[in-house]
Design a protein around this motif. Structure first.
Motif, PDB file in Angstrom:
ATOM      1  N   TYR A  36       0.848  -1.175   0.000  1.00 54.40           N
ATOM      2  CA  TYR A  36       0.000   0.000   0.000  1.00 54.40           C
ATOM      3  C   TYR A  36       0.889   1.232   0.000  1.00 54.40           C
ATOM      4  O   TYR A  36       1.994   1.231   0.538  1.00 54.40           O
ATOM      5  CB  TYR A  36      -0.881   0.043   1.252  1.00 54.40           C
ATOM      6  CG  TYR A  36      -2.071  -0.866   1.211  1.00 54.40           C
ATOM      7  CD1 TYR A  36      -1.964  -2.216   1.499  1.00 54.40           C
ATOM      8  CD2 TYR A  36      -3.328  -0.369   0.884  1.00 54.40           C
ATOM      9  CE1 TYR A  36      -3.058  -3.054   1.459  1.00 54.40           C
ATOM     10  CE2 TYR A  36      -4.441  -1.191   0.846  1.00 54.40           C
ATOM     11  CZ  TYR A  36      -4.293  -2.528   1.136  1.00 54.40           C
ATOM     12  OH  TYR A  36      -5.394  -3.354   1.090  1.00 54.40           O
ATOM     13  N   LYS A  38       0.803   5.442   0.954  1.00 58.39           N
ATOM     14  CA  LYS A  38       0.013   6.403   1.717  1.00 58.39           C
ATOM     15  C   LYS A  38       0.622   7.795   1.638  1.00 58.39           C
ATOM     16  O   LYS A  38       1.783   8.001   1.993  1.00 58.39           O
ATOM     17  CB  LYS A  38      -0.088   5.955   3.184  1.00 58.39           C
ATOM     18  CG  LYS A  38      -1.009   6.853   4.015  1.00 58.39           C
ATOM     19  CD  LYS A  38      -1.061   6.416   5.446  1.00 58.39           C
ATOM     20  CE  LYS A  38      -1.967   7.328   6.268  1.00 58.39           C
ATOM     21  NZ  LYS A  38      -1.625   8.741   6.174  1.00 58.39           N
ATOM     22  N   ALA A  41      -2.345  12.683   5.284  1.00 56.86           N
ATOM     23  CA  ALA A  41      -3.752  13.050   5.434  1.00 56.86           C
ATOM     24  C   ALA A  41      -4.672  12.283   4.483  1.00 56.86           C
ATOM     25  O   ALA A  41      -5.791  12.735   4.193  1.00 56.86           O
ATOM     26  CB  ALA A  41      -3.958  14.555   5.262  1.00 56.86           C
ATOM     27  N   GLU A  42      -4.209  11.157   3.978  1.00 59.62           N
ATOM     28  CA  GLU A  42      -5.060  10.306   3.141  1.00 59.62           C
ATOM     29  C   GLU A  42      -4.993   8.879   3.671  1.00 59.62           C
ATOM     30  O   GLU A  42      -4.078   8.514   4.413  1.00 59.62           O
ATOM     31  CB  GLU A  42      -4.592  10.321   1.681  1.00 59.62           C
ATOM     32  CG  GLU A  42      -4.803  11.645   0.988  1.00 59.62           C
ATOM     33  CD  GLU A  42      -4.432  11.571  -0.477  1.00 59.62           C
ATOM     34  OE1 GLU A  42      -4.306  12.643  -1.098  1.00 59.62           O
ATOM     35  OE2 GLU A  42      -4.271  10.453  -1.007  1.00 59.62           O
ATOM     36  N   GLY A  43      -5.950   8.050   3.255  1.00 59.01           N
ATOM     37  CA  GLY A  43      -5.891   6.653   3.622  1.00 59.01           C
ATOM     38  C   GLY A  43      -4.918   5.898   2.732  1.00 59.01           C
ATOM     39  O   GLY A  43      -4.560   6.357   1.653  1.00 59.01           O
ATOM     40  N   PRO A  44      -4.459   4.727   3.183  1.00 65.14           N
ATOM     41  CA  PRO A  44      -3.587   3.900   2.338  1.00 65.14           C
ATOM     42  C   PRO A  44      -4.302   3.505   1.046  1.00 65.14           C
ATOM     43  O   PRO A  44      -5.505   3.244   1.049  1.00 65.14           O
ATOM     44  CB  PRO A  44      -3.309   2.671   3.211  1.00 65.14           C
ATOM     45  CG  PRO A  44      -3.593   3.112   4.609  1.00 65.14           C
ATOM     46  CD  PRO A  44      -4.693   4.120   4.496  1.00 65.14           C
TER      47      PRO A  44
END
Lengths: 113, 112
Positions: A36, A38, A41-44
């Motif tokens: 993943y 990332k 301030a964002e999701g994976p």
């Protein structure tokens, strides 16, 4: 007990060169491995995966290699681009078993222009 | 059109309060999760639901209670908030259990 480990907290690579991120696991029941990416301030975001029946999976600039005997996998990014700068998480699970999706601690990749 | 959305994105609250974080996915997935990313950046699973049924419940205080009104929603309720609950909470979903999960943007919870 950290079953998925990423021993390098950070990595810097020149733009255009190859980035190699490493991951080790201890649980022999894992049979499915994922990477993943990332951004802050964002999701994976899911990148690429590999099943234990394979030793290599390629998707564009991203290739994941699996060495089951060493319980080791790596992600190769070629060529590296500035937009690849992010934290990369390795994860593992057993798709048809009871081992839940378990994440490593992440490696921060910085691509130097 | 966001695949996994969670609200709010930021939550600042006092110790002892009760709060909820909502999560919705429009991917048609059967499985939903809550993950916690602590100050050391570990991403640890808290709960997993498959078809509205709880299938994973890690060692999480009873103050945390997930609720899944339908397959597309998994909300997280936290009672009597403590300072140590401060973290980023991620909702995620996957087509089947333990396959590639799609994550929401995260909710940064700060308890003061």
């Amino acid at each position: 007990d950290q079953q998925v480990k990423q021993n390098s907290p950070s990595l810097s690579v020149q733009e255009g060169r190859i980035s190699i991120l490493n991951c080790d696991y201890t649980n022999s029941m894992f049979d499915y491995f994922l990477w993943y990416k990332k951004y802050p301030a964002e999701g994976p975001t899911f990148l690429i995966s590999i099943s234990s029946i394979k030793d290599k999976n390629e998707d564009g600039r991203f290739t994941v290699f699996l060495n089951k005997s060493a319980k080791h996998l790596s992600l190769h990014i070629v060529p590296s681009q500035p937009g690849d700068s992010a934290v990369y998480f390795c994860a593992a699970s057993s798709r048809f078993g009871n081992e839940k999706l378990t994440f490593g601690t992440g490696t921060r990749l910085t691509i130097i222009p | 059109d966001t695949a996994v959305s969670q609200t709010p994105k930021y939550l600042v609250t006092q110790m002892g309060n009760d709060k909820s974080i909502k999560c919705e996915q429009n991917l048609g997935h059967d499985t939903m999760y809550w993950y916690k990313q602590d100050s050391k950046k570990f991403l640890k699973i808290m709960f997993s639901y498959n078809n509205k049924e709880l299938i994973i419940n890690e060692t999480v205080p009873n103050r945390f209670s997930p609720k899944s009104p339908d397959k597309a929603h998994l909300n997280l309720h936290i009672n009597s908030l403590e300072l140590g609950d401060s973290a980023v909470y991620f909702c995620a979903s996957s087509q089947r259990v333990n396959t590639e999960a799609f994550f929401g943007q995260g909710t940064r919870l700060t308890v003061v």
